[in-house]
Design a protein around this motif. Sequence first.
Motif, mmCIF file in Angstrom:
data_model
loop_
_atom_site.group_PDB
_atom_site.id
_atom_site.type_symbol
_atom_site.label_atom_id
_atom_site.label_comp_id
_atom_site.label_asym_id
_atom_site.label_seq_id
_atom_site.Cartn_x
_atom_site.Cartn_y
_atom_site.Cartn_z
ATOM 1 N N UNK A 138 -24.711 23.241 -25.672
ATOM 2 C CA UNK A 138 -25.755 23.101 -26.612
ATOM 3 C C UNK A 138 -27.828 23.057 -26.420
ATOM 4 N N UNK A 139 -26.986 23.200 -24.380
ATOM 5 C CA UNK A 139 -28.765 23.401 -24.205
ATOM 6 C C UNK A 139 -29.538 24.325 -23.753
ATOM 7 N N UNK A 140 -29.164 25.187 -25.134
ATOM 8 C CA UNK A 140 -31.053 26.162 -24.634
ATOM 9 C C UNK A 140 -31.931 24.861 -24.825
ATOM 10 N N UNK A 141 -33.636 26.458 -24.978
ATOM 11 C CA UNK A 141 -34.551 25.493 -24.567
ATOM 12 C C UNK A 141 -34.625 24.726 -26.562
ATOM 13 N N UNK A 142 -34.260 26.070 -26.810
ATOM 14 C CA UNK A 142 -34.808 25.512 -28.532
ATOM 15 C C UNK A 142 -34.056 24.076 -29.095
ATOM 16 N N UNK A 143 -32.748 24.073 -28.639
ATOM 17 C CA UNK A 143 -31.780 23.312 -28.901
ATOM 18 C C UNK A 143 -32.456 21.871 -28.122
ATOM 19 N N UNK A 144 -32.617 22.204 -26.791
ATOM 20 C CA UNK A 144 -33.798 20.689 -26.009
ATOM 21 C C UNK A 144 -34.897 20.084 -27.098
ATOM 22 N N UNK A 145 -35.695 21.408 -27.524
ATOM 23 C CA UNK A 145 -36.763 21.061 -28.498
ATOM 24 C C UNK A 145 -36.454 20.076 -29.592
ATOM 25 N N UNK A 146 -34.998 20.937 -30.261
ATOM 26 C CA UNK A 146 -34.876 19.887 -31.793
ATOM 27 C C UNK A 146 -34.529 18.653 -31.707
ATOM 28 N N UNK A 147 -33.363 18.292 -30.411
ATOM 29 C CA UNK A 147 -32.769 17.367 -29.780
ATOM 30 C C UNK A 147 -33.837 15.868 -29.786
ATOM 31 N N UNK A 148 -34.578 16.372 -28.678
ATOM 32 C CA UNK A 148 -35.371 15.813 -28.189
ATOM 33 C C UNK A 148 -36.543 15.456 -28.217
ATOM 34 N N UNK A 149 -37.089 16.218 -29.253
ATOM 35 C CA UNK A 149 -38.697 16.527 -29.516
ATOM 36 C C UNK A 149 -39.278 14.758 -30.508
ATOM 37 N N UNK A 150 -38.513 14.037 -30.329
ATOM 38 C CA UNK A 150 -38.323 12.827 -31.373
ATOM 39 C C UNK A 150 -38.538 11.620 -30.288
ATOM 40 N N UNK A 151 -37.590 11.710 -29.376
ATOM 41 C CA UNK A 151 -37.095 11.428 -28.190
ATOM 42 C C UNK A 151 -37.946 10.029 -27.762
ATOM 43 N N UNK A 152 -37.642 8.676 -27.952
ATOM 44 C CA UNK A 152 -38.783 7.806 -27.241
ATOM 45 C C UNK A 152 -38.856 7.675 -26.098
ATOM 46 N N UNK A 153 -40.027 7.847 -25.423
ATOM 47 C CA UNK A 153 -39.641 7.629 -24.347
ATOM 48 C C UNK A 153 -40.806 6.498 -24.523
ATOM 49 N N UNK A 154 -40.804 4.881 -23.510
ATOM 50 C CA UNK A 154 -41.627 3.836 -23.896
ATOM 51 C C UNK A 154 -43.343 4.408 -22.791
ATOM 52 N N UNK A 155 -44.286 4.358 -23.462
ATOM 53 C CA UNK A 155 -45.168 4.553 -22.471
ATOM 54 C C UNK A 155 -46.089 5.666 -22.282
ATOM 55 N N UNK A 156 -44.745 6.792 -22.334
ATOM 56 C CA UNK A 156 -44.703 8.706 -22.147
ATOM 57 C C UNK A 156 -44.043 8.611 -20.915
ATOM 58 N N UNK A 157 -43.867 6.855 -20.960
ATOM 59 C CA UNK A 157 -42.974 7.575 -18.977
ATOM 60 C C UNK A 157 -41.554 7.684 -19.090
ATOM 61 N N UNK A 158 -41.599 9.127 -18.224
ATOM 62 C CA UNK A 158 -40.091 9.647 -18.062
ATOM 63 C C UNK A 158 -39.388 8.457 -17.707
ATOM 64 N N UNK A 159 -37.486 8.915 -18.026
ATOM 65 C CA UNK A 159 -36.765 8.122 -17.208
ATOM 66 C C UNK A 159 -36.602 8.854 -15.304
#
Length: 334
Positions: A138-159
């Motif tokens: 389930x990795x089309x861009x639309x799905x990524x947008x839905x799943x990860x838009x609210x994902x908390x990334x500390x201080x905006x820094x990627x893992x």
Amino acid sequence: MRKKILLVFLLLGMTGQALSAPKILSLKGKPAYVPGEVLVVLKAGATSDERLHALGLLGPQVQAQALKRTDLFKMKLSVGLSVEQAVDQLKSDPAVKSAQPNYRYYALGCSSPPTDPYYVGSLSVEQNGTYWPFQKIDAPASVFSNYFSACAVPSGAPVTVAVIDSGVYAGNPDLPPSAMAAGINTVSFPVTTSNTNDDFGHGTFVASLIAAQWDGAGMAGLAGVPNLVKIMPMKALDSTGEGETESIVEGLDLAYQAGVRVFNLSLGGPSDGLEQEEIDMLLANNCVVVAAAGNEAGALDFPAGYPGVIAVGATDQNDQPTFYTNFGSGLDLM
């Protein structure tokens, strides 16, 4: 939250899938260790005289080279002395904690990046079946947008994910500087450099599966988890896709010292005490270690076979194990 985590893990470990038809890399027919070399670890409480005696046990013509720790040495053997004989002799010395061959490791997955069409931006496109793996998770861009838009990334820094592999090609537009962290080349350890350019291809392929940009501009048309992940390329495999115990262990250790807590190893070899010791340290410090199960249709390769490592196998378009994937005890995901 559970689905978010699984998506990340699957992308990290998705290194043995049949995206196209390049040669499948495996350990079959490959030598297990470097001829004429052994690695020895001395006990912490050994005196200077006891250390000198142990390091001279194989004769004055055998030189001991200090590696990453004050207790770890590589010994190049003289003609006529086998690795097995040297290991047995060293283990008999009371100052020796452990002795082992200098094991070899090999890239697992595909021999070169596929050349299939781009998987473009926001479109859920599948051309000629080549991108079915992205559909399966389930990795089309639309799905990524839905799943990860609210994902908390500390201080905006990627893992940051340390990719212990053959490096990353610096000119790949799918992996721009913003998606990269400075890595280290440990191929010629103990000499290390900052040149992590990929001269084999495998590391670029793996890094692209993890973090390639969804912009359609890339060389191989791969897509990953852009903006949430940065790649730290730790070049531990050479231009033939091969590495050794010290290059792997040092790559892991230096990445950990740099603050990385997520590691991907799409490579394999035999069970290796020094490698397991390093990985056990990472796991004890709350790190995530993901490794390819291997491509010999048998038991798991190492490091995938160590307890605590997330071992990832490969399936086909029908959700069946591929003909080459390793499986069995210790396999976590496919």
